[in-house]
Design a protein around this motif. Structure first.
Motif, PDB file in Angstrom:
ATOM      1  N   SER A 142       7.327   3.505   2.304  1.00  0.00           N
ATOM      2  CA  SER A 142       6.126   2.819   1.829  1.00  0.00           C
ATOM      3  C   SER A 142       6.280   2.407   0.369  1.00  0.00           C
ATOM      4  O   SER A 142       5.374   1.800  -0.194  1.00  0.00           O
ATOM      5  N   LEU A 167       9.617  -2.141   4.565  1.00  0.00           N
ATOM      6  CA  LEU A 167       8.420  -1.511   4.026  1.00  0.00           C
ATOM      7  C   LEU A 167       7.532  -1.137   5.207  1.00  0.00           C
ATOM      8  O   LEU A 167       7.357  -1.937   6.129  1.00  0.00           O
ATOM      9  N   ASP A 169       4.671   2.050   7.216  1.00  0.00           N
ATOM     10  CA  ASP A 169       3.841   3.246   7.241  1.00  0.00           C
ATOM     11  C   ASP A 169       4.333   4.120   8.393  1.00  0.00           C
ATOM     12  O   ASP A 169       3.922   3.950   9.534  1.00  0.00           O
TER      13      ASP A 169
END
Ligand code: GLN
Length: 275
Positions: A142, A167, A169
């Motif tokens: 993240s 990138l 989560d």
């Protein structure tokens, strides 16, 4: 005694007040200041004076800055990684995950697809890609800063052709299944003490995970089952006192896990197979 050895002795006395490993720190900083390897410094120390940068490095270390941020490098498993502010420094503890994976895949051609959740500077992903030269992998984090270290490390190690970085989560947006999933999430409880210099210098978001240190396991648990390929393994790092709590959390999501210990014999990872 040579000037270099005298400077090393003085520096390790100086660092003894603030470091558990003053002599090693001084040696690593001297090798970096001289631009030579640690082994060369020990086996064949150069003559002449200590370089001026050495005094500066010792000053910084004395103020608490981690050695790896001063030298910009840390070894992990079979590779050397560039690290610096914004990237969690690789810990030997995390090698437990790679060792468990090596054991799991020992009688097989090895994992083909590897996923590293929270890759930081690429630590687990790049060590695994180095270990299994036919594998490809995806590293997710993240933090854009951490990913920029990971990208440079992949390139420097000649692994960028097999390492995708993204990138994200955790596994929320991961669409495929992976033979090997590696994950060293933050797991320190908000008010728990960390090692010297850790909380002051290393990225908070890579260390702390809510009041009990379990916040990220709560997020990961429901995601893991759908990304483990048949015959695959997920190796998830835990704090030494979190085995029962994380085992229970995983079980709530239908994940059956067993424990792997680090070289000090402490609980260090949960291993989850495909169901
Ligand atoms: N073991 C690390 C430390 O305390 C914590 C790393 C993590 O939270 N993943 O220094």
């Amino acid at each position: 005694m040579s000037a270099i050895l005298r400077a090393l002795a003085r520096a390790s006395t100086r660092l003894a007040a603030t470091s558990d490993t003053p002599r090693l720190d001084a040696e690593l900083l001297m090798a970096a200041a001289l631009g030579i390897g640690h082994d060369r410094l020990l086996l064949d120390p150069p003559g002449g004076e200590a370089p001026a940068t050495f005094a500066d490095f010792i000053e910084r270390r004395g103020a608490g800055e981690p050695v790896a941020y001063i030298t910009g490098r840390r070894g992990f498993w079979n590779i050397d990684l560039e690290v610096g502010p914004g990237a969690l420094i690789p810990r030997p503890d995390s090698e437990t995950l790679i060792a468990a994976a090596v054991e799991h895949f020992a009688a097989t051609p090895g994992p083909k697809r590897i996923l590293d959740l929270g890759t930081g500077p690429g630590t687990l992903l790049l060590a695994a890609l180095d270990e299994w030269p036919k594998a490809t992998g995806l590293g997710i984090d993240s933090s854009p800063i951490a990913l920029s270290y990971a990208q440079r490390n992949a390139e420097r190690l000649g692994l960028s052709g097999r390492a995708a970085l993204q990138l994200g989560d955790w596994a929320r947006d991961v669409a495929h299944r992976y033979d090997l999933i590696l994950c060293n999430p933050p797991y320190v409880a908000a008010d728990a003490p960390t090692g010297p210099g850790v909380a002051d210098y290393e990225p908070t978001e890579a260390l702390f995970a809510g009041p009990d240190g379990l916040d990220d396991y709560r997020r990961l648990a429901p995601q893991l089952g759908r990304v483990i390929a048949p015959g695959g393994l997920a190796a998830i790092e835990i704090g030494f006192d979190q085995a029962d709590a994380v085992t229970a959390l995983f079980a709530e999501s239908g994940l059956f896990s067993h424990l792997a210990r680090d070289l000090g014999g402490r609980p260090r990872a949960l291993l989850v197979g495909s169901s």
